[in-house]
Structures are given as structure tokens and as C-alpha cells.
Design an enzyme around this catalytic site. Structure first.
Site, mmCIF file in Angstrom:
data_model
loop_
_atom_site.group_PDB
_atom_site.id
_atom_site.type_symbol
_atom_site.label_atom_id
_atom_site.label_comp_id
_atom_site.label_asym_id
_atom_site.label_seq_id
_atom_site.Cartn_x
_atom_site.Cartn_y
_atom_site.Cartn_z
ATOM 1 N N ALA A 171 0.861 -1.180 0.000
ATOM 2 C CA ALA A 171 0.000 0.000 0.000
ATOM 3 C C ALA A 171 0.897 1.229 0.000
ATOM 4 O O ALA A 171 2.061 1.155 0.415
ATOM 5 C CB ALA A 171 -0.876 -0.025 1.247
ATOM 6 N N GLY A 174 0.537 -5.026 0.907
ATOM 7 C CA GLY A 174 -0.644 -5.134 0.044
ATOM 8 C C GLY A 174 -0.327 -5.768 -1.307
ATOM 9 O O GLY A 174 -1.206 -6.363 -1.947
ATOM 10 N N GLU A 185 -0.450 -9.361 -0.634
ATOM 11 C CA GLU A 185 -1.860 -9.746 -0.481
ATOM 12 C C GLU A 185 -2.541 -9.851 -1.844
ATOM 13 O O GLU A 185 -3.426 -10.684 -2.044
ATOM 14 C CB GLU A 185 -2.581 -8.730 0.403
ATOM 15 C CG GLU A 185 -2.041 -8.716 1.830
ATOM 16 C CD GLU A 185 -2.809 -7.765 2.725
ATOM 17 O OE1 GLU A 185 -3.586 -8.246 3.551
ATOM 18 O OE2 GLU A 185 -2.634 -6.544 2.587
ATOM 19 N N GLU A 230 4.017 -5.251 7.571
ATOM 20 C CA GLU A 230 3.135 -4.245 8.187
ATOM 21 C C GLU A 230 3.375 -4.015 9.676
ATOM 22 O O GLU A 230 3.293 -2.880 10.147
ATOM 23 C CB GLU A 230 1.660 -4.634 7.978
ATOM 24 C CG GLU A 230 1.135 -4.335 6.579
ATOM 25 C CD GLU A 230 1.353 -5.478 5.608
ATOM 26 O OE1 GLU A 230 2.190 -6.372 5.882
ATOM 27 O OE2 GLU A 230 0.685 -5.489 4.568
HETATM 28 N N1 DAK Z 1 4.584 3.282 -0.478
HETATM 29 C C1 DAK Z 1 5.000 4.450 -0.995
HETATM 30 N N2 DAK Z 1 6.207 4.652 -1.557
HETATM 31 C C2 DAK Z 1 7.048 3.602 -1.598
HETATM 32 C C3 DAK Z 1 6.680 2.333 -1.091
HETATM 33 C C4 DAK Z 1 5.379 2.187 -0.506
HETATM 34 N N3 DAK Z 1 4.919 1.014 -0.043
HETATM 35 N N4 DAK Z 1 7.728 1.486 -1.268
HETATM 36 C C5 DAK Z 1 8.689 2.212 -1.873
HETATM 37 N N5 DAK Z 1 8.296 3.484 -2.080
HETATM 38 C C6 DAK Z 1 9.033 4.566 -2.713
HETATM 39 C C7 DAK Z 1 10.168 5.044 -1.798
HETATM 40 O O1 DAK Z 1 9.682 5.963 -0.840
HETATM 41 C C8 DAK Z 1 11.090 5.681 -2.806
HETATM 42 O O2 DAK Z 1 10.574 6.966 -3.150
HETATM 43 P P1 DAK Z 1 11.582 8.230 -3.346
HETATM 44 O O3 DAK Z 1 12.326 8.375 -2.085
HETATM 45 O O4 DAK Z 1 12.472 7.832 -4.513
HETATM 46 O O5 DAK Z 1 10.663 9.377 -3.677
HETATM 47 C C9 DAK Z 1 10.942 4.804 -4.049
HETATM 48 O O6 DAK Z 1 9.711 4.097 -3.865
HETATM 49 C C10 DAK Z 1 12.055 3.776 -4.180
HETATM 50 O O7 DAK Z 1 12.141 3.085 -2.954
HETATM 51 P P2 DAK Z 1 13.529 2.912 -2.143
HETATM 52 O O8 DAK Z 1 14.437 4.061 -2.406
HETATM 53 O O9 DAK Z 1 13.162 2.613 -0.736
HETATM 54 O O10 DAK Z 1 14.122 1.639 -2.860
HETATM 55 P P3 DAK Z 1 15.109 0.558 -2.224
HETATM 56 O O11 DAK Z 1 15.561 -0.279 -3.366
HETATM 57 O O12 DAK Z 1 16.176 1.237 -1.394
HETATM 58 O O13 DAK Z 1 14.214 -0.319 -1.242
HETATM 59 C C11 DAK Z 1 12.233 -1.567 -0.646
HETATM 60 C C12 DAK Z 1 13.197 -1.130 -1.776
HETATM 61 C C13 DAK Z 1 11.047 -2.290 -1.280
HETATM 62 C C14 DAK Z 1 12.970 -2.556 0.281
HETATM 63 C C15 DAK Z 1 11.789 -0.308 0.171
HETATM 64 O O14 DAK Z 1 11.292 0.662 -0.750
HETATM 65 C C16 DAK Z 1 10.691 -0.593 1.159
HETATM 66 O O15 DAK Z 1 10.927 -1.169 2.229
HETATM 67 N N6 DAK Z 1 9.460 -0.140 0.805
HETATM 68 C C17 DAK Z 1 8.335 -0.271 1.727
HETATM 69 C C18 DAK Z 1 7.799 -1.688 1.727
HETATM 70 C C19 DAK Z 1 6.668 -1.871 2.721
HETATM 71 O O16 DAK Z 1 6.846 -1.641 3.925
HETATM 72 N N7 DAK Z 1 5.571 -2.275 2.184
HETATM 73 C C20 DAK Z 1 4.364 -2.508 3.000
HETATM 74 C C21 DAK Z 1 3.537 -1.296 2.941
HETATM 75 S S1 DAK Z 1 2.231 -1.411 4.131
HETATM 76 C C22 DAK Z 1 -4.970 -2.369 5.654
HETATM 77 C C23 DAK Z 1 -4.924 -2.531 4.301
HETATM 78 C C24 DAK Z 1 -3.746 -2.679 3.662
HETATM 79 C C25 DAK Z 1 -2.585 -2.640 4.352
HETATM 80 C C26 DAK Z 1 -2.624 -2.499 5.712
HETATM 81 C C27 DAK Z 1 -3.812 -2.371 6.377
HETATM 82 N N8 DAK Z 1 -6.206 -2.242 6.305
HETATM 83 C C28 DAK Z 1 -7.385 -2.330 5.510
HETATM 84 C C29 DAK Z 1 -6.309 -2.175 7.712
HETATM 85 C C30 DAK Z 1 -1.356 -2.746 3.637
HETATM 86 C C31 DAK Z 1 -0.238 -2.241 4.131
HETATM 87 C C32 DAK Z 1 1.003 -2.210 3.361
HETATM 88 O O17 DAK Z 1 1.117 -2.686 2.262
#
Ligand code: DAK
Length: 260
Positions: free
Chosen positions: A66, A111, A114, A134
Site C-alpha cells: 500500500a 498489500g 496480499e 506491516e
Molecule cells: N509506499 C510508498 N512509496 C514507496 C513504497 C510504498 N509502499 N515502497 C517504496 N516506495 C518509494 C520510496 O519511498 C522511494 O521513493 P523516493 O524516495 O524515490 O521518492 C521509491 O519508492 C524507491 O524506494 P527505495 O528508495 O526505498 O528503494 P530501495 O531499493 O532502497 O528499497 C524496498 C526497496 C522495497 C525494500 C523499500 O522501498 C521498502 O521497504 N518499501 C516499503 C515496503 C513496505 O513496507 N511495504 C508494505 C507497505 S504497508 C490495511 C490494508 C492494507 C494494508 C494495511 C492495512 N487495512 C485495511 C487495515 C497494507 C499495508 C502495506 O502494504
């Protein structure tokens, strides 16, 4: 239809949807989910679409989850809307009566992970990485993953990966049953299309009924599930394709299914 965050392509009955937000690793913003829902509904209504592939554009990400920036600023009521909306999109993907394949080209996180669980089949590049990170963000997976994951990999492994947020390699995900096949990165789309064509060569009604029996049967008690299977099997015997399939075998020729 043209989309801002998706690339779509229809070829030989195979509708490919590529999530395309390169600056955010294909993170699933509301705009992306809205377009994904539109694309799925369009595919559902289009008789030319026989099978759907969902993938991520580029080499790095299927979808990195997400959109964290968007989620951070949600108020409680908006969070509820957001939650229900995302769950609804994934349910529509899961329930569409056409086969769906996730071609996992890179990160499938949160997400994004998922989303692959809502598809019928998951094929991953050997470079793919999967996780549900998450809890490290102070939230929990909210788009159905915690319901679907234990059904794919069991309760213990689900808790391990949800509690730790640990990243899985494609090979690890395959060993656990979260991914069905792993292929070299440069063969992912070609291989996925090959599997799609194999599925499309089979009797379409059989595939549709098999999908319903597997999905609905998983949520039934064993006795009801077996009864439901018998009913579904009987339905197939009212089709022309079943007779064609059996006759073609006996006549040592390729079956010519008509979806009737
Ligand atoms: N959202 C927004 N931007 C993201 C992103 C994300 N999930 N993942 C990466 N980006 C963006 C980064 O901020 C960066 O942007 P700039 O700084 O260039 O502007 C760009 O993409 C490139 O990312 P990185 O510079 O971080 O790239 P790396 O190769 O260094 O790292 C990485 C890649 C995938 C390891 C890292 O980007 C990372 O850890 N990203 C976050 C992954 C994450 O935590 N994903 C889970 C998100 S939470 C719910 C419904 C749904 C959900 C929860 C509850 N309810 C209904 C209750 C779902 C939740 C999630 O999915």
C-alpha cells in the site's frame, strides 16, 4: 481504456494488467486500486478476455505494498473506507469467473503480497522477494492476506512471517506454497503466457467450475464440500464440451471445445 497507473494488453484472450508507478515501486495508491478495479470489471464483462495476468511493470517491483505516504495521513473514517475499498477490490479479483495469474517480477510486499494471494496462480521470477512487513509500520495486513495466507502456507508459517516481517526469497515462498512456480527473471512473462495458453486450451467450463469448487470448497465443511463437488460434476455433464473432450480422446484427436 487508457489508465494513468496501469498498462494493459489483450492478446489471444490473455489480458495482461501491469501496475505502472515506477517512482514508487508500484505502490498501491487509491488511484492504482481504483484503476485496477476498473480494469478487472472491464475484463469481467469482455467476452474476448479469457484469462487475466497481473504483473508489475519494470524489473524491480510487482508492488511494494500500500502507498505508505497516502496511508499515513488517513483519518479514522477514511481508514475505514480505505480498508473496505481495498478488500472489495481483492474480493472482485478473487471471485472473477476467469482464471487469474500473478506474474511476480520483483518485490511483492504488504498489500502487493496480499494481491498475489487473491489470484488463482502465482508464478515468480527467481529475483522476486515477498514479505508482509506491516507490523514494523505499526499496522497489520488489511486486504485479506491474513485470511488467505494460512490457507496457502499454514498457520505457523503465517505467524512467523507476519510477526517478523521477514523477507522471503522466491524459492522460500515456493517451498511453502505461497508461490506455485519459480522461473528465471527473463522468462517470467513468456512462461506465464505459456501456462495461460495451456489453461486456455482446456475446456473453459471445466476451468470455471474447478475454480468455484476449489475456492468455495475451502470454506465448507468436508461433507458439504464433497456434496457441492458432486453437484458441480453433474453440471458439467450437461455441457457439450464434456462429450467433445471424451470423444476426442477416444478418437485420438485434439478436443475442440466450444465453451458450451
Ligand atoms: N509506499 C510508498 N512509496 C514507496 C513504497 C510504498 N509502499 N515502497 C517504496 N516506495 C518509494 C520510496 O519511498 C522511494 O521513493 P523516493 O524516495 O524515490 O521518492 C521509491 O519508492 C524507491 O524506494 P527505495 O528508495 O526505498 O528503494 P530501495 O531499493 O532502497 O528499497 C524496498 C526497496 C522495497 C525494500 C523499500 O522501498 C521498502 O521497504 N518499501 C516499503 C515496503 C513496505 O513496507 N511495504 C508494505 C507497505 S504497508 C490495511 C490494508 C492494507 C494494508 C494495511 C492495512 N487495512 C485495511 C487495515 C497494507 C499495508 C502495506 O502494504
Amino acid at each position: 481504456m487508457a489508465y494513468n497507473n496501469l498498462l494493459t494488453n489483450l492478446e489471444e484472450g490473455i489480458y495482461t494488467i501491469s501496475i505502472n508507478r515506477p517512482d514508487a515501486l508500484n505502490a498501491l495508491s487509491v488511484a492504482v486500486l481504483t484503476e485496477l478495479l476498473e480494469a478487472i470489471r472491464q475484463a469481467k464483462d469482455d467476452d474476448e478476455v479469457k484469462l487475466i495476468i497481473i504483473t508489475g511493470h519494470g524489473e524491480k517491483a510487482f508492488a511494494a505494498g500500500a502507498d505508505i505516504a497516502e496511508m499515513r495521513d488517513l483519518k479514522a473514517l477514511e481508514a475505514r473506507e480505505y480498508s473496505l475499498f481495498g478488500q472489495g477490490v481483492y474480493k472482485e479479483i478473487e471471485n472473477i469467473d476467469k482464471p487469474t495469474i500473478a506474474a511476480i517480477n520483483g518485490y511483492a510486499l504488504g498489500g502487493g503480497c496480499e494481491l498475489i494471494m487473491a489470484c488463482d496462480i502465482r508464478i515468480a521470477s527467481e529475483k522476486a522477494k515477498l514479505a508482509l512487513p506491516e507490523v514494523g509500520l505499526g499496522i497489520i495486513p488489511g486486504w485479506g492476506g491474513m485470511h488467505r495466507l494460512p490457507r496457502l502456507i499454514g498457520k505457523g508459517q503465517s505467524k512467523f512471517y507476519v510477526f517478523t516481517g521477514e523477507m522471503m526469497t522466491a524459492a522460500e515462498a515456493h517451498n511453502m506454497g505461497l508461490v506455485d512456480k519459480v522461473v528465471p527473471a527473463d522468462e517470467l512473462i513468456e512462461y506465464t503466457k505459456k501456462i495461460a495458453k495451456t489453461i486456455l486450451s482446456k475446456a473453459p467450463i471445466s476451468i470455471k467450475v474447478a475454480k468455484a469448487v476449489i475456492d468455495k470448497g475451502m470454506n465448507m465443511d468436508p461433507e458439504t464440500g464433497i456434496d457441492y463437488l458432486a453437484e458441480a460434476f453433474a453440471t458439467i455433464f450437461s455441457t457439450e464440451d464434456y462429450r467433445e473432450g471424451l470423444t476426442a480422446f477416444l478418437e485420438k484427436r485434439k478436443a475442440d471445445f466450444k465453451n458450451k
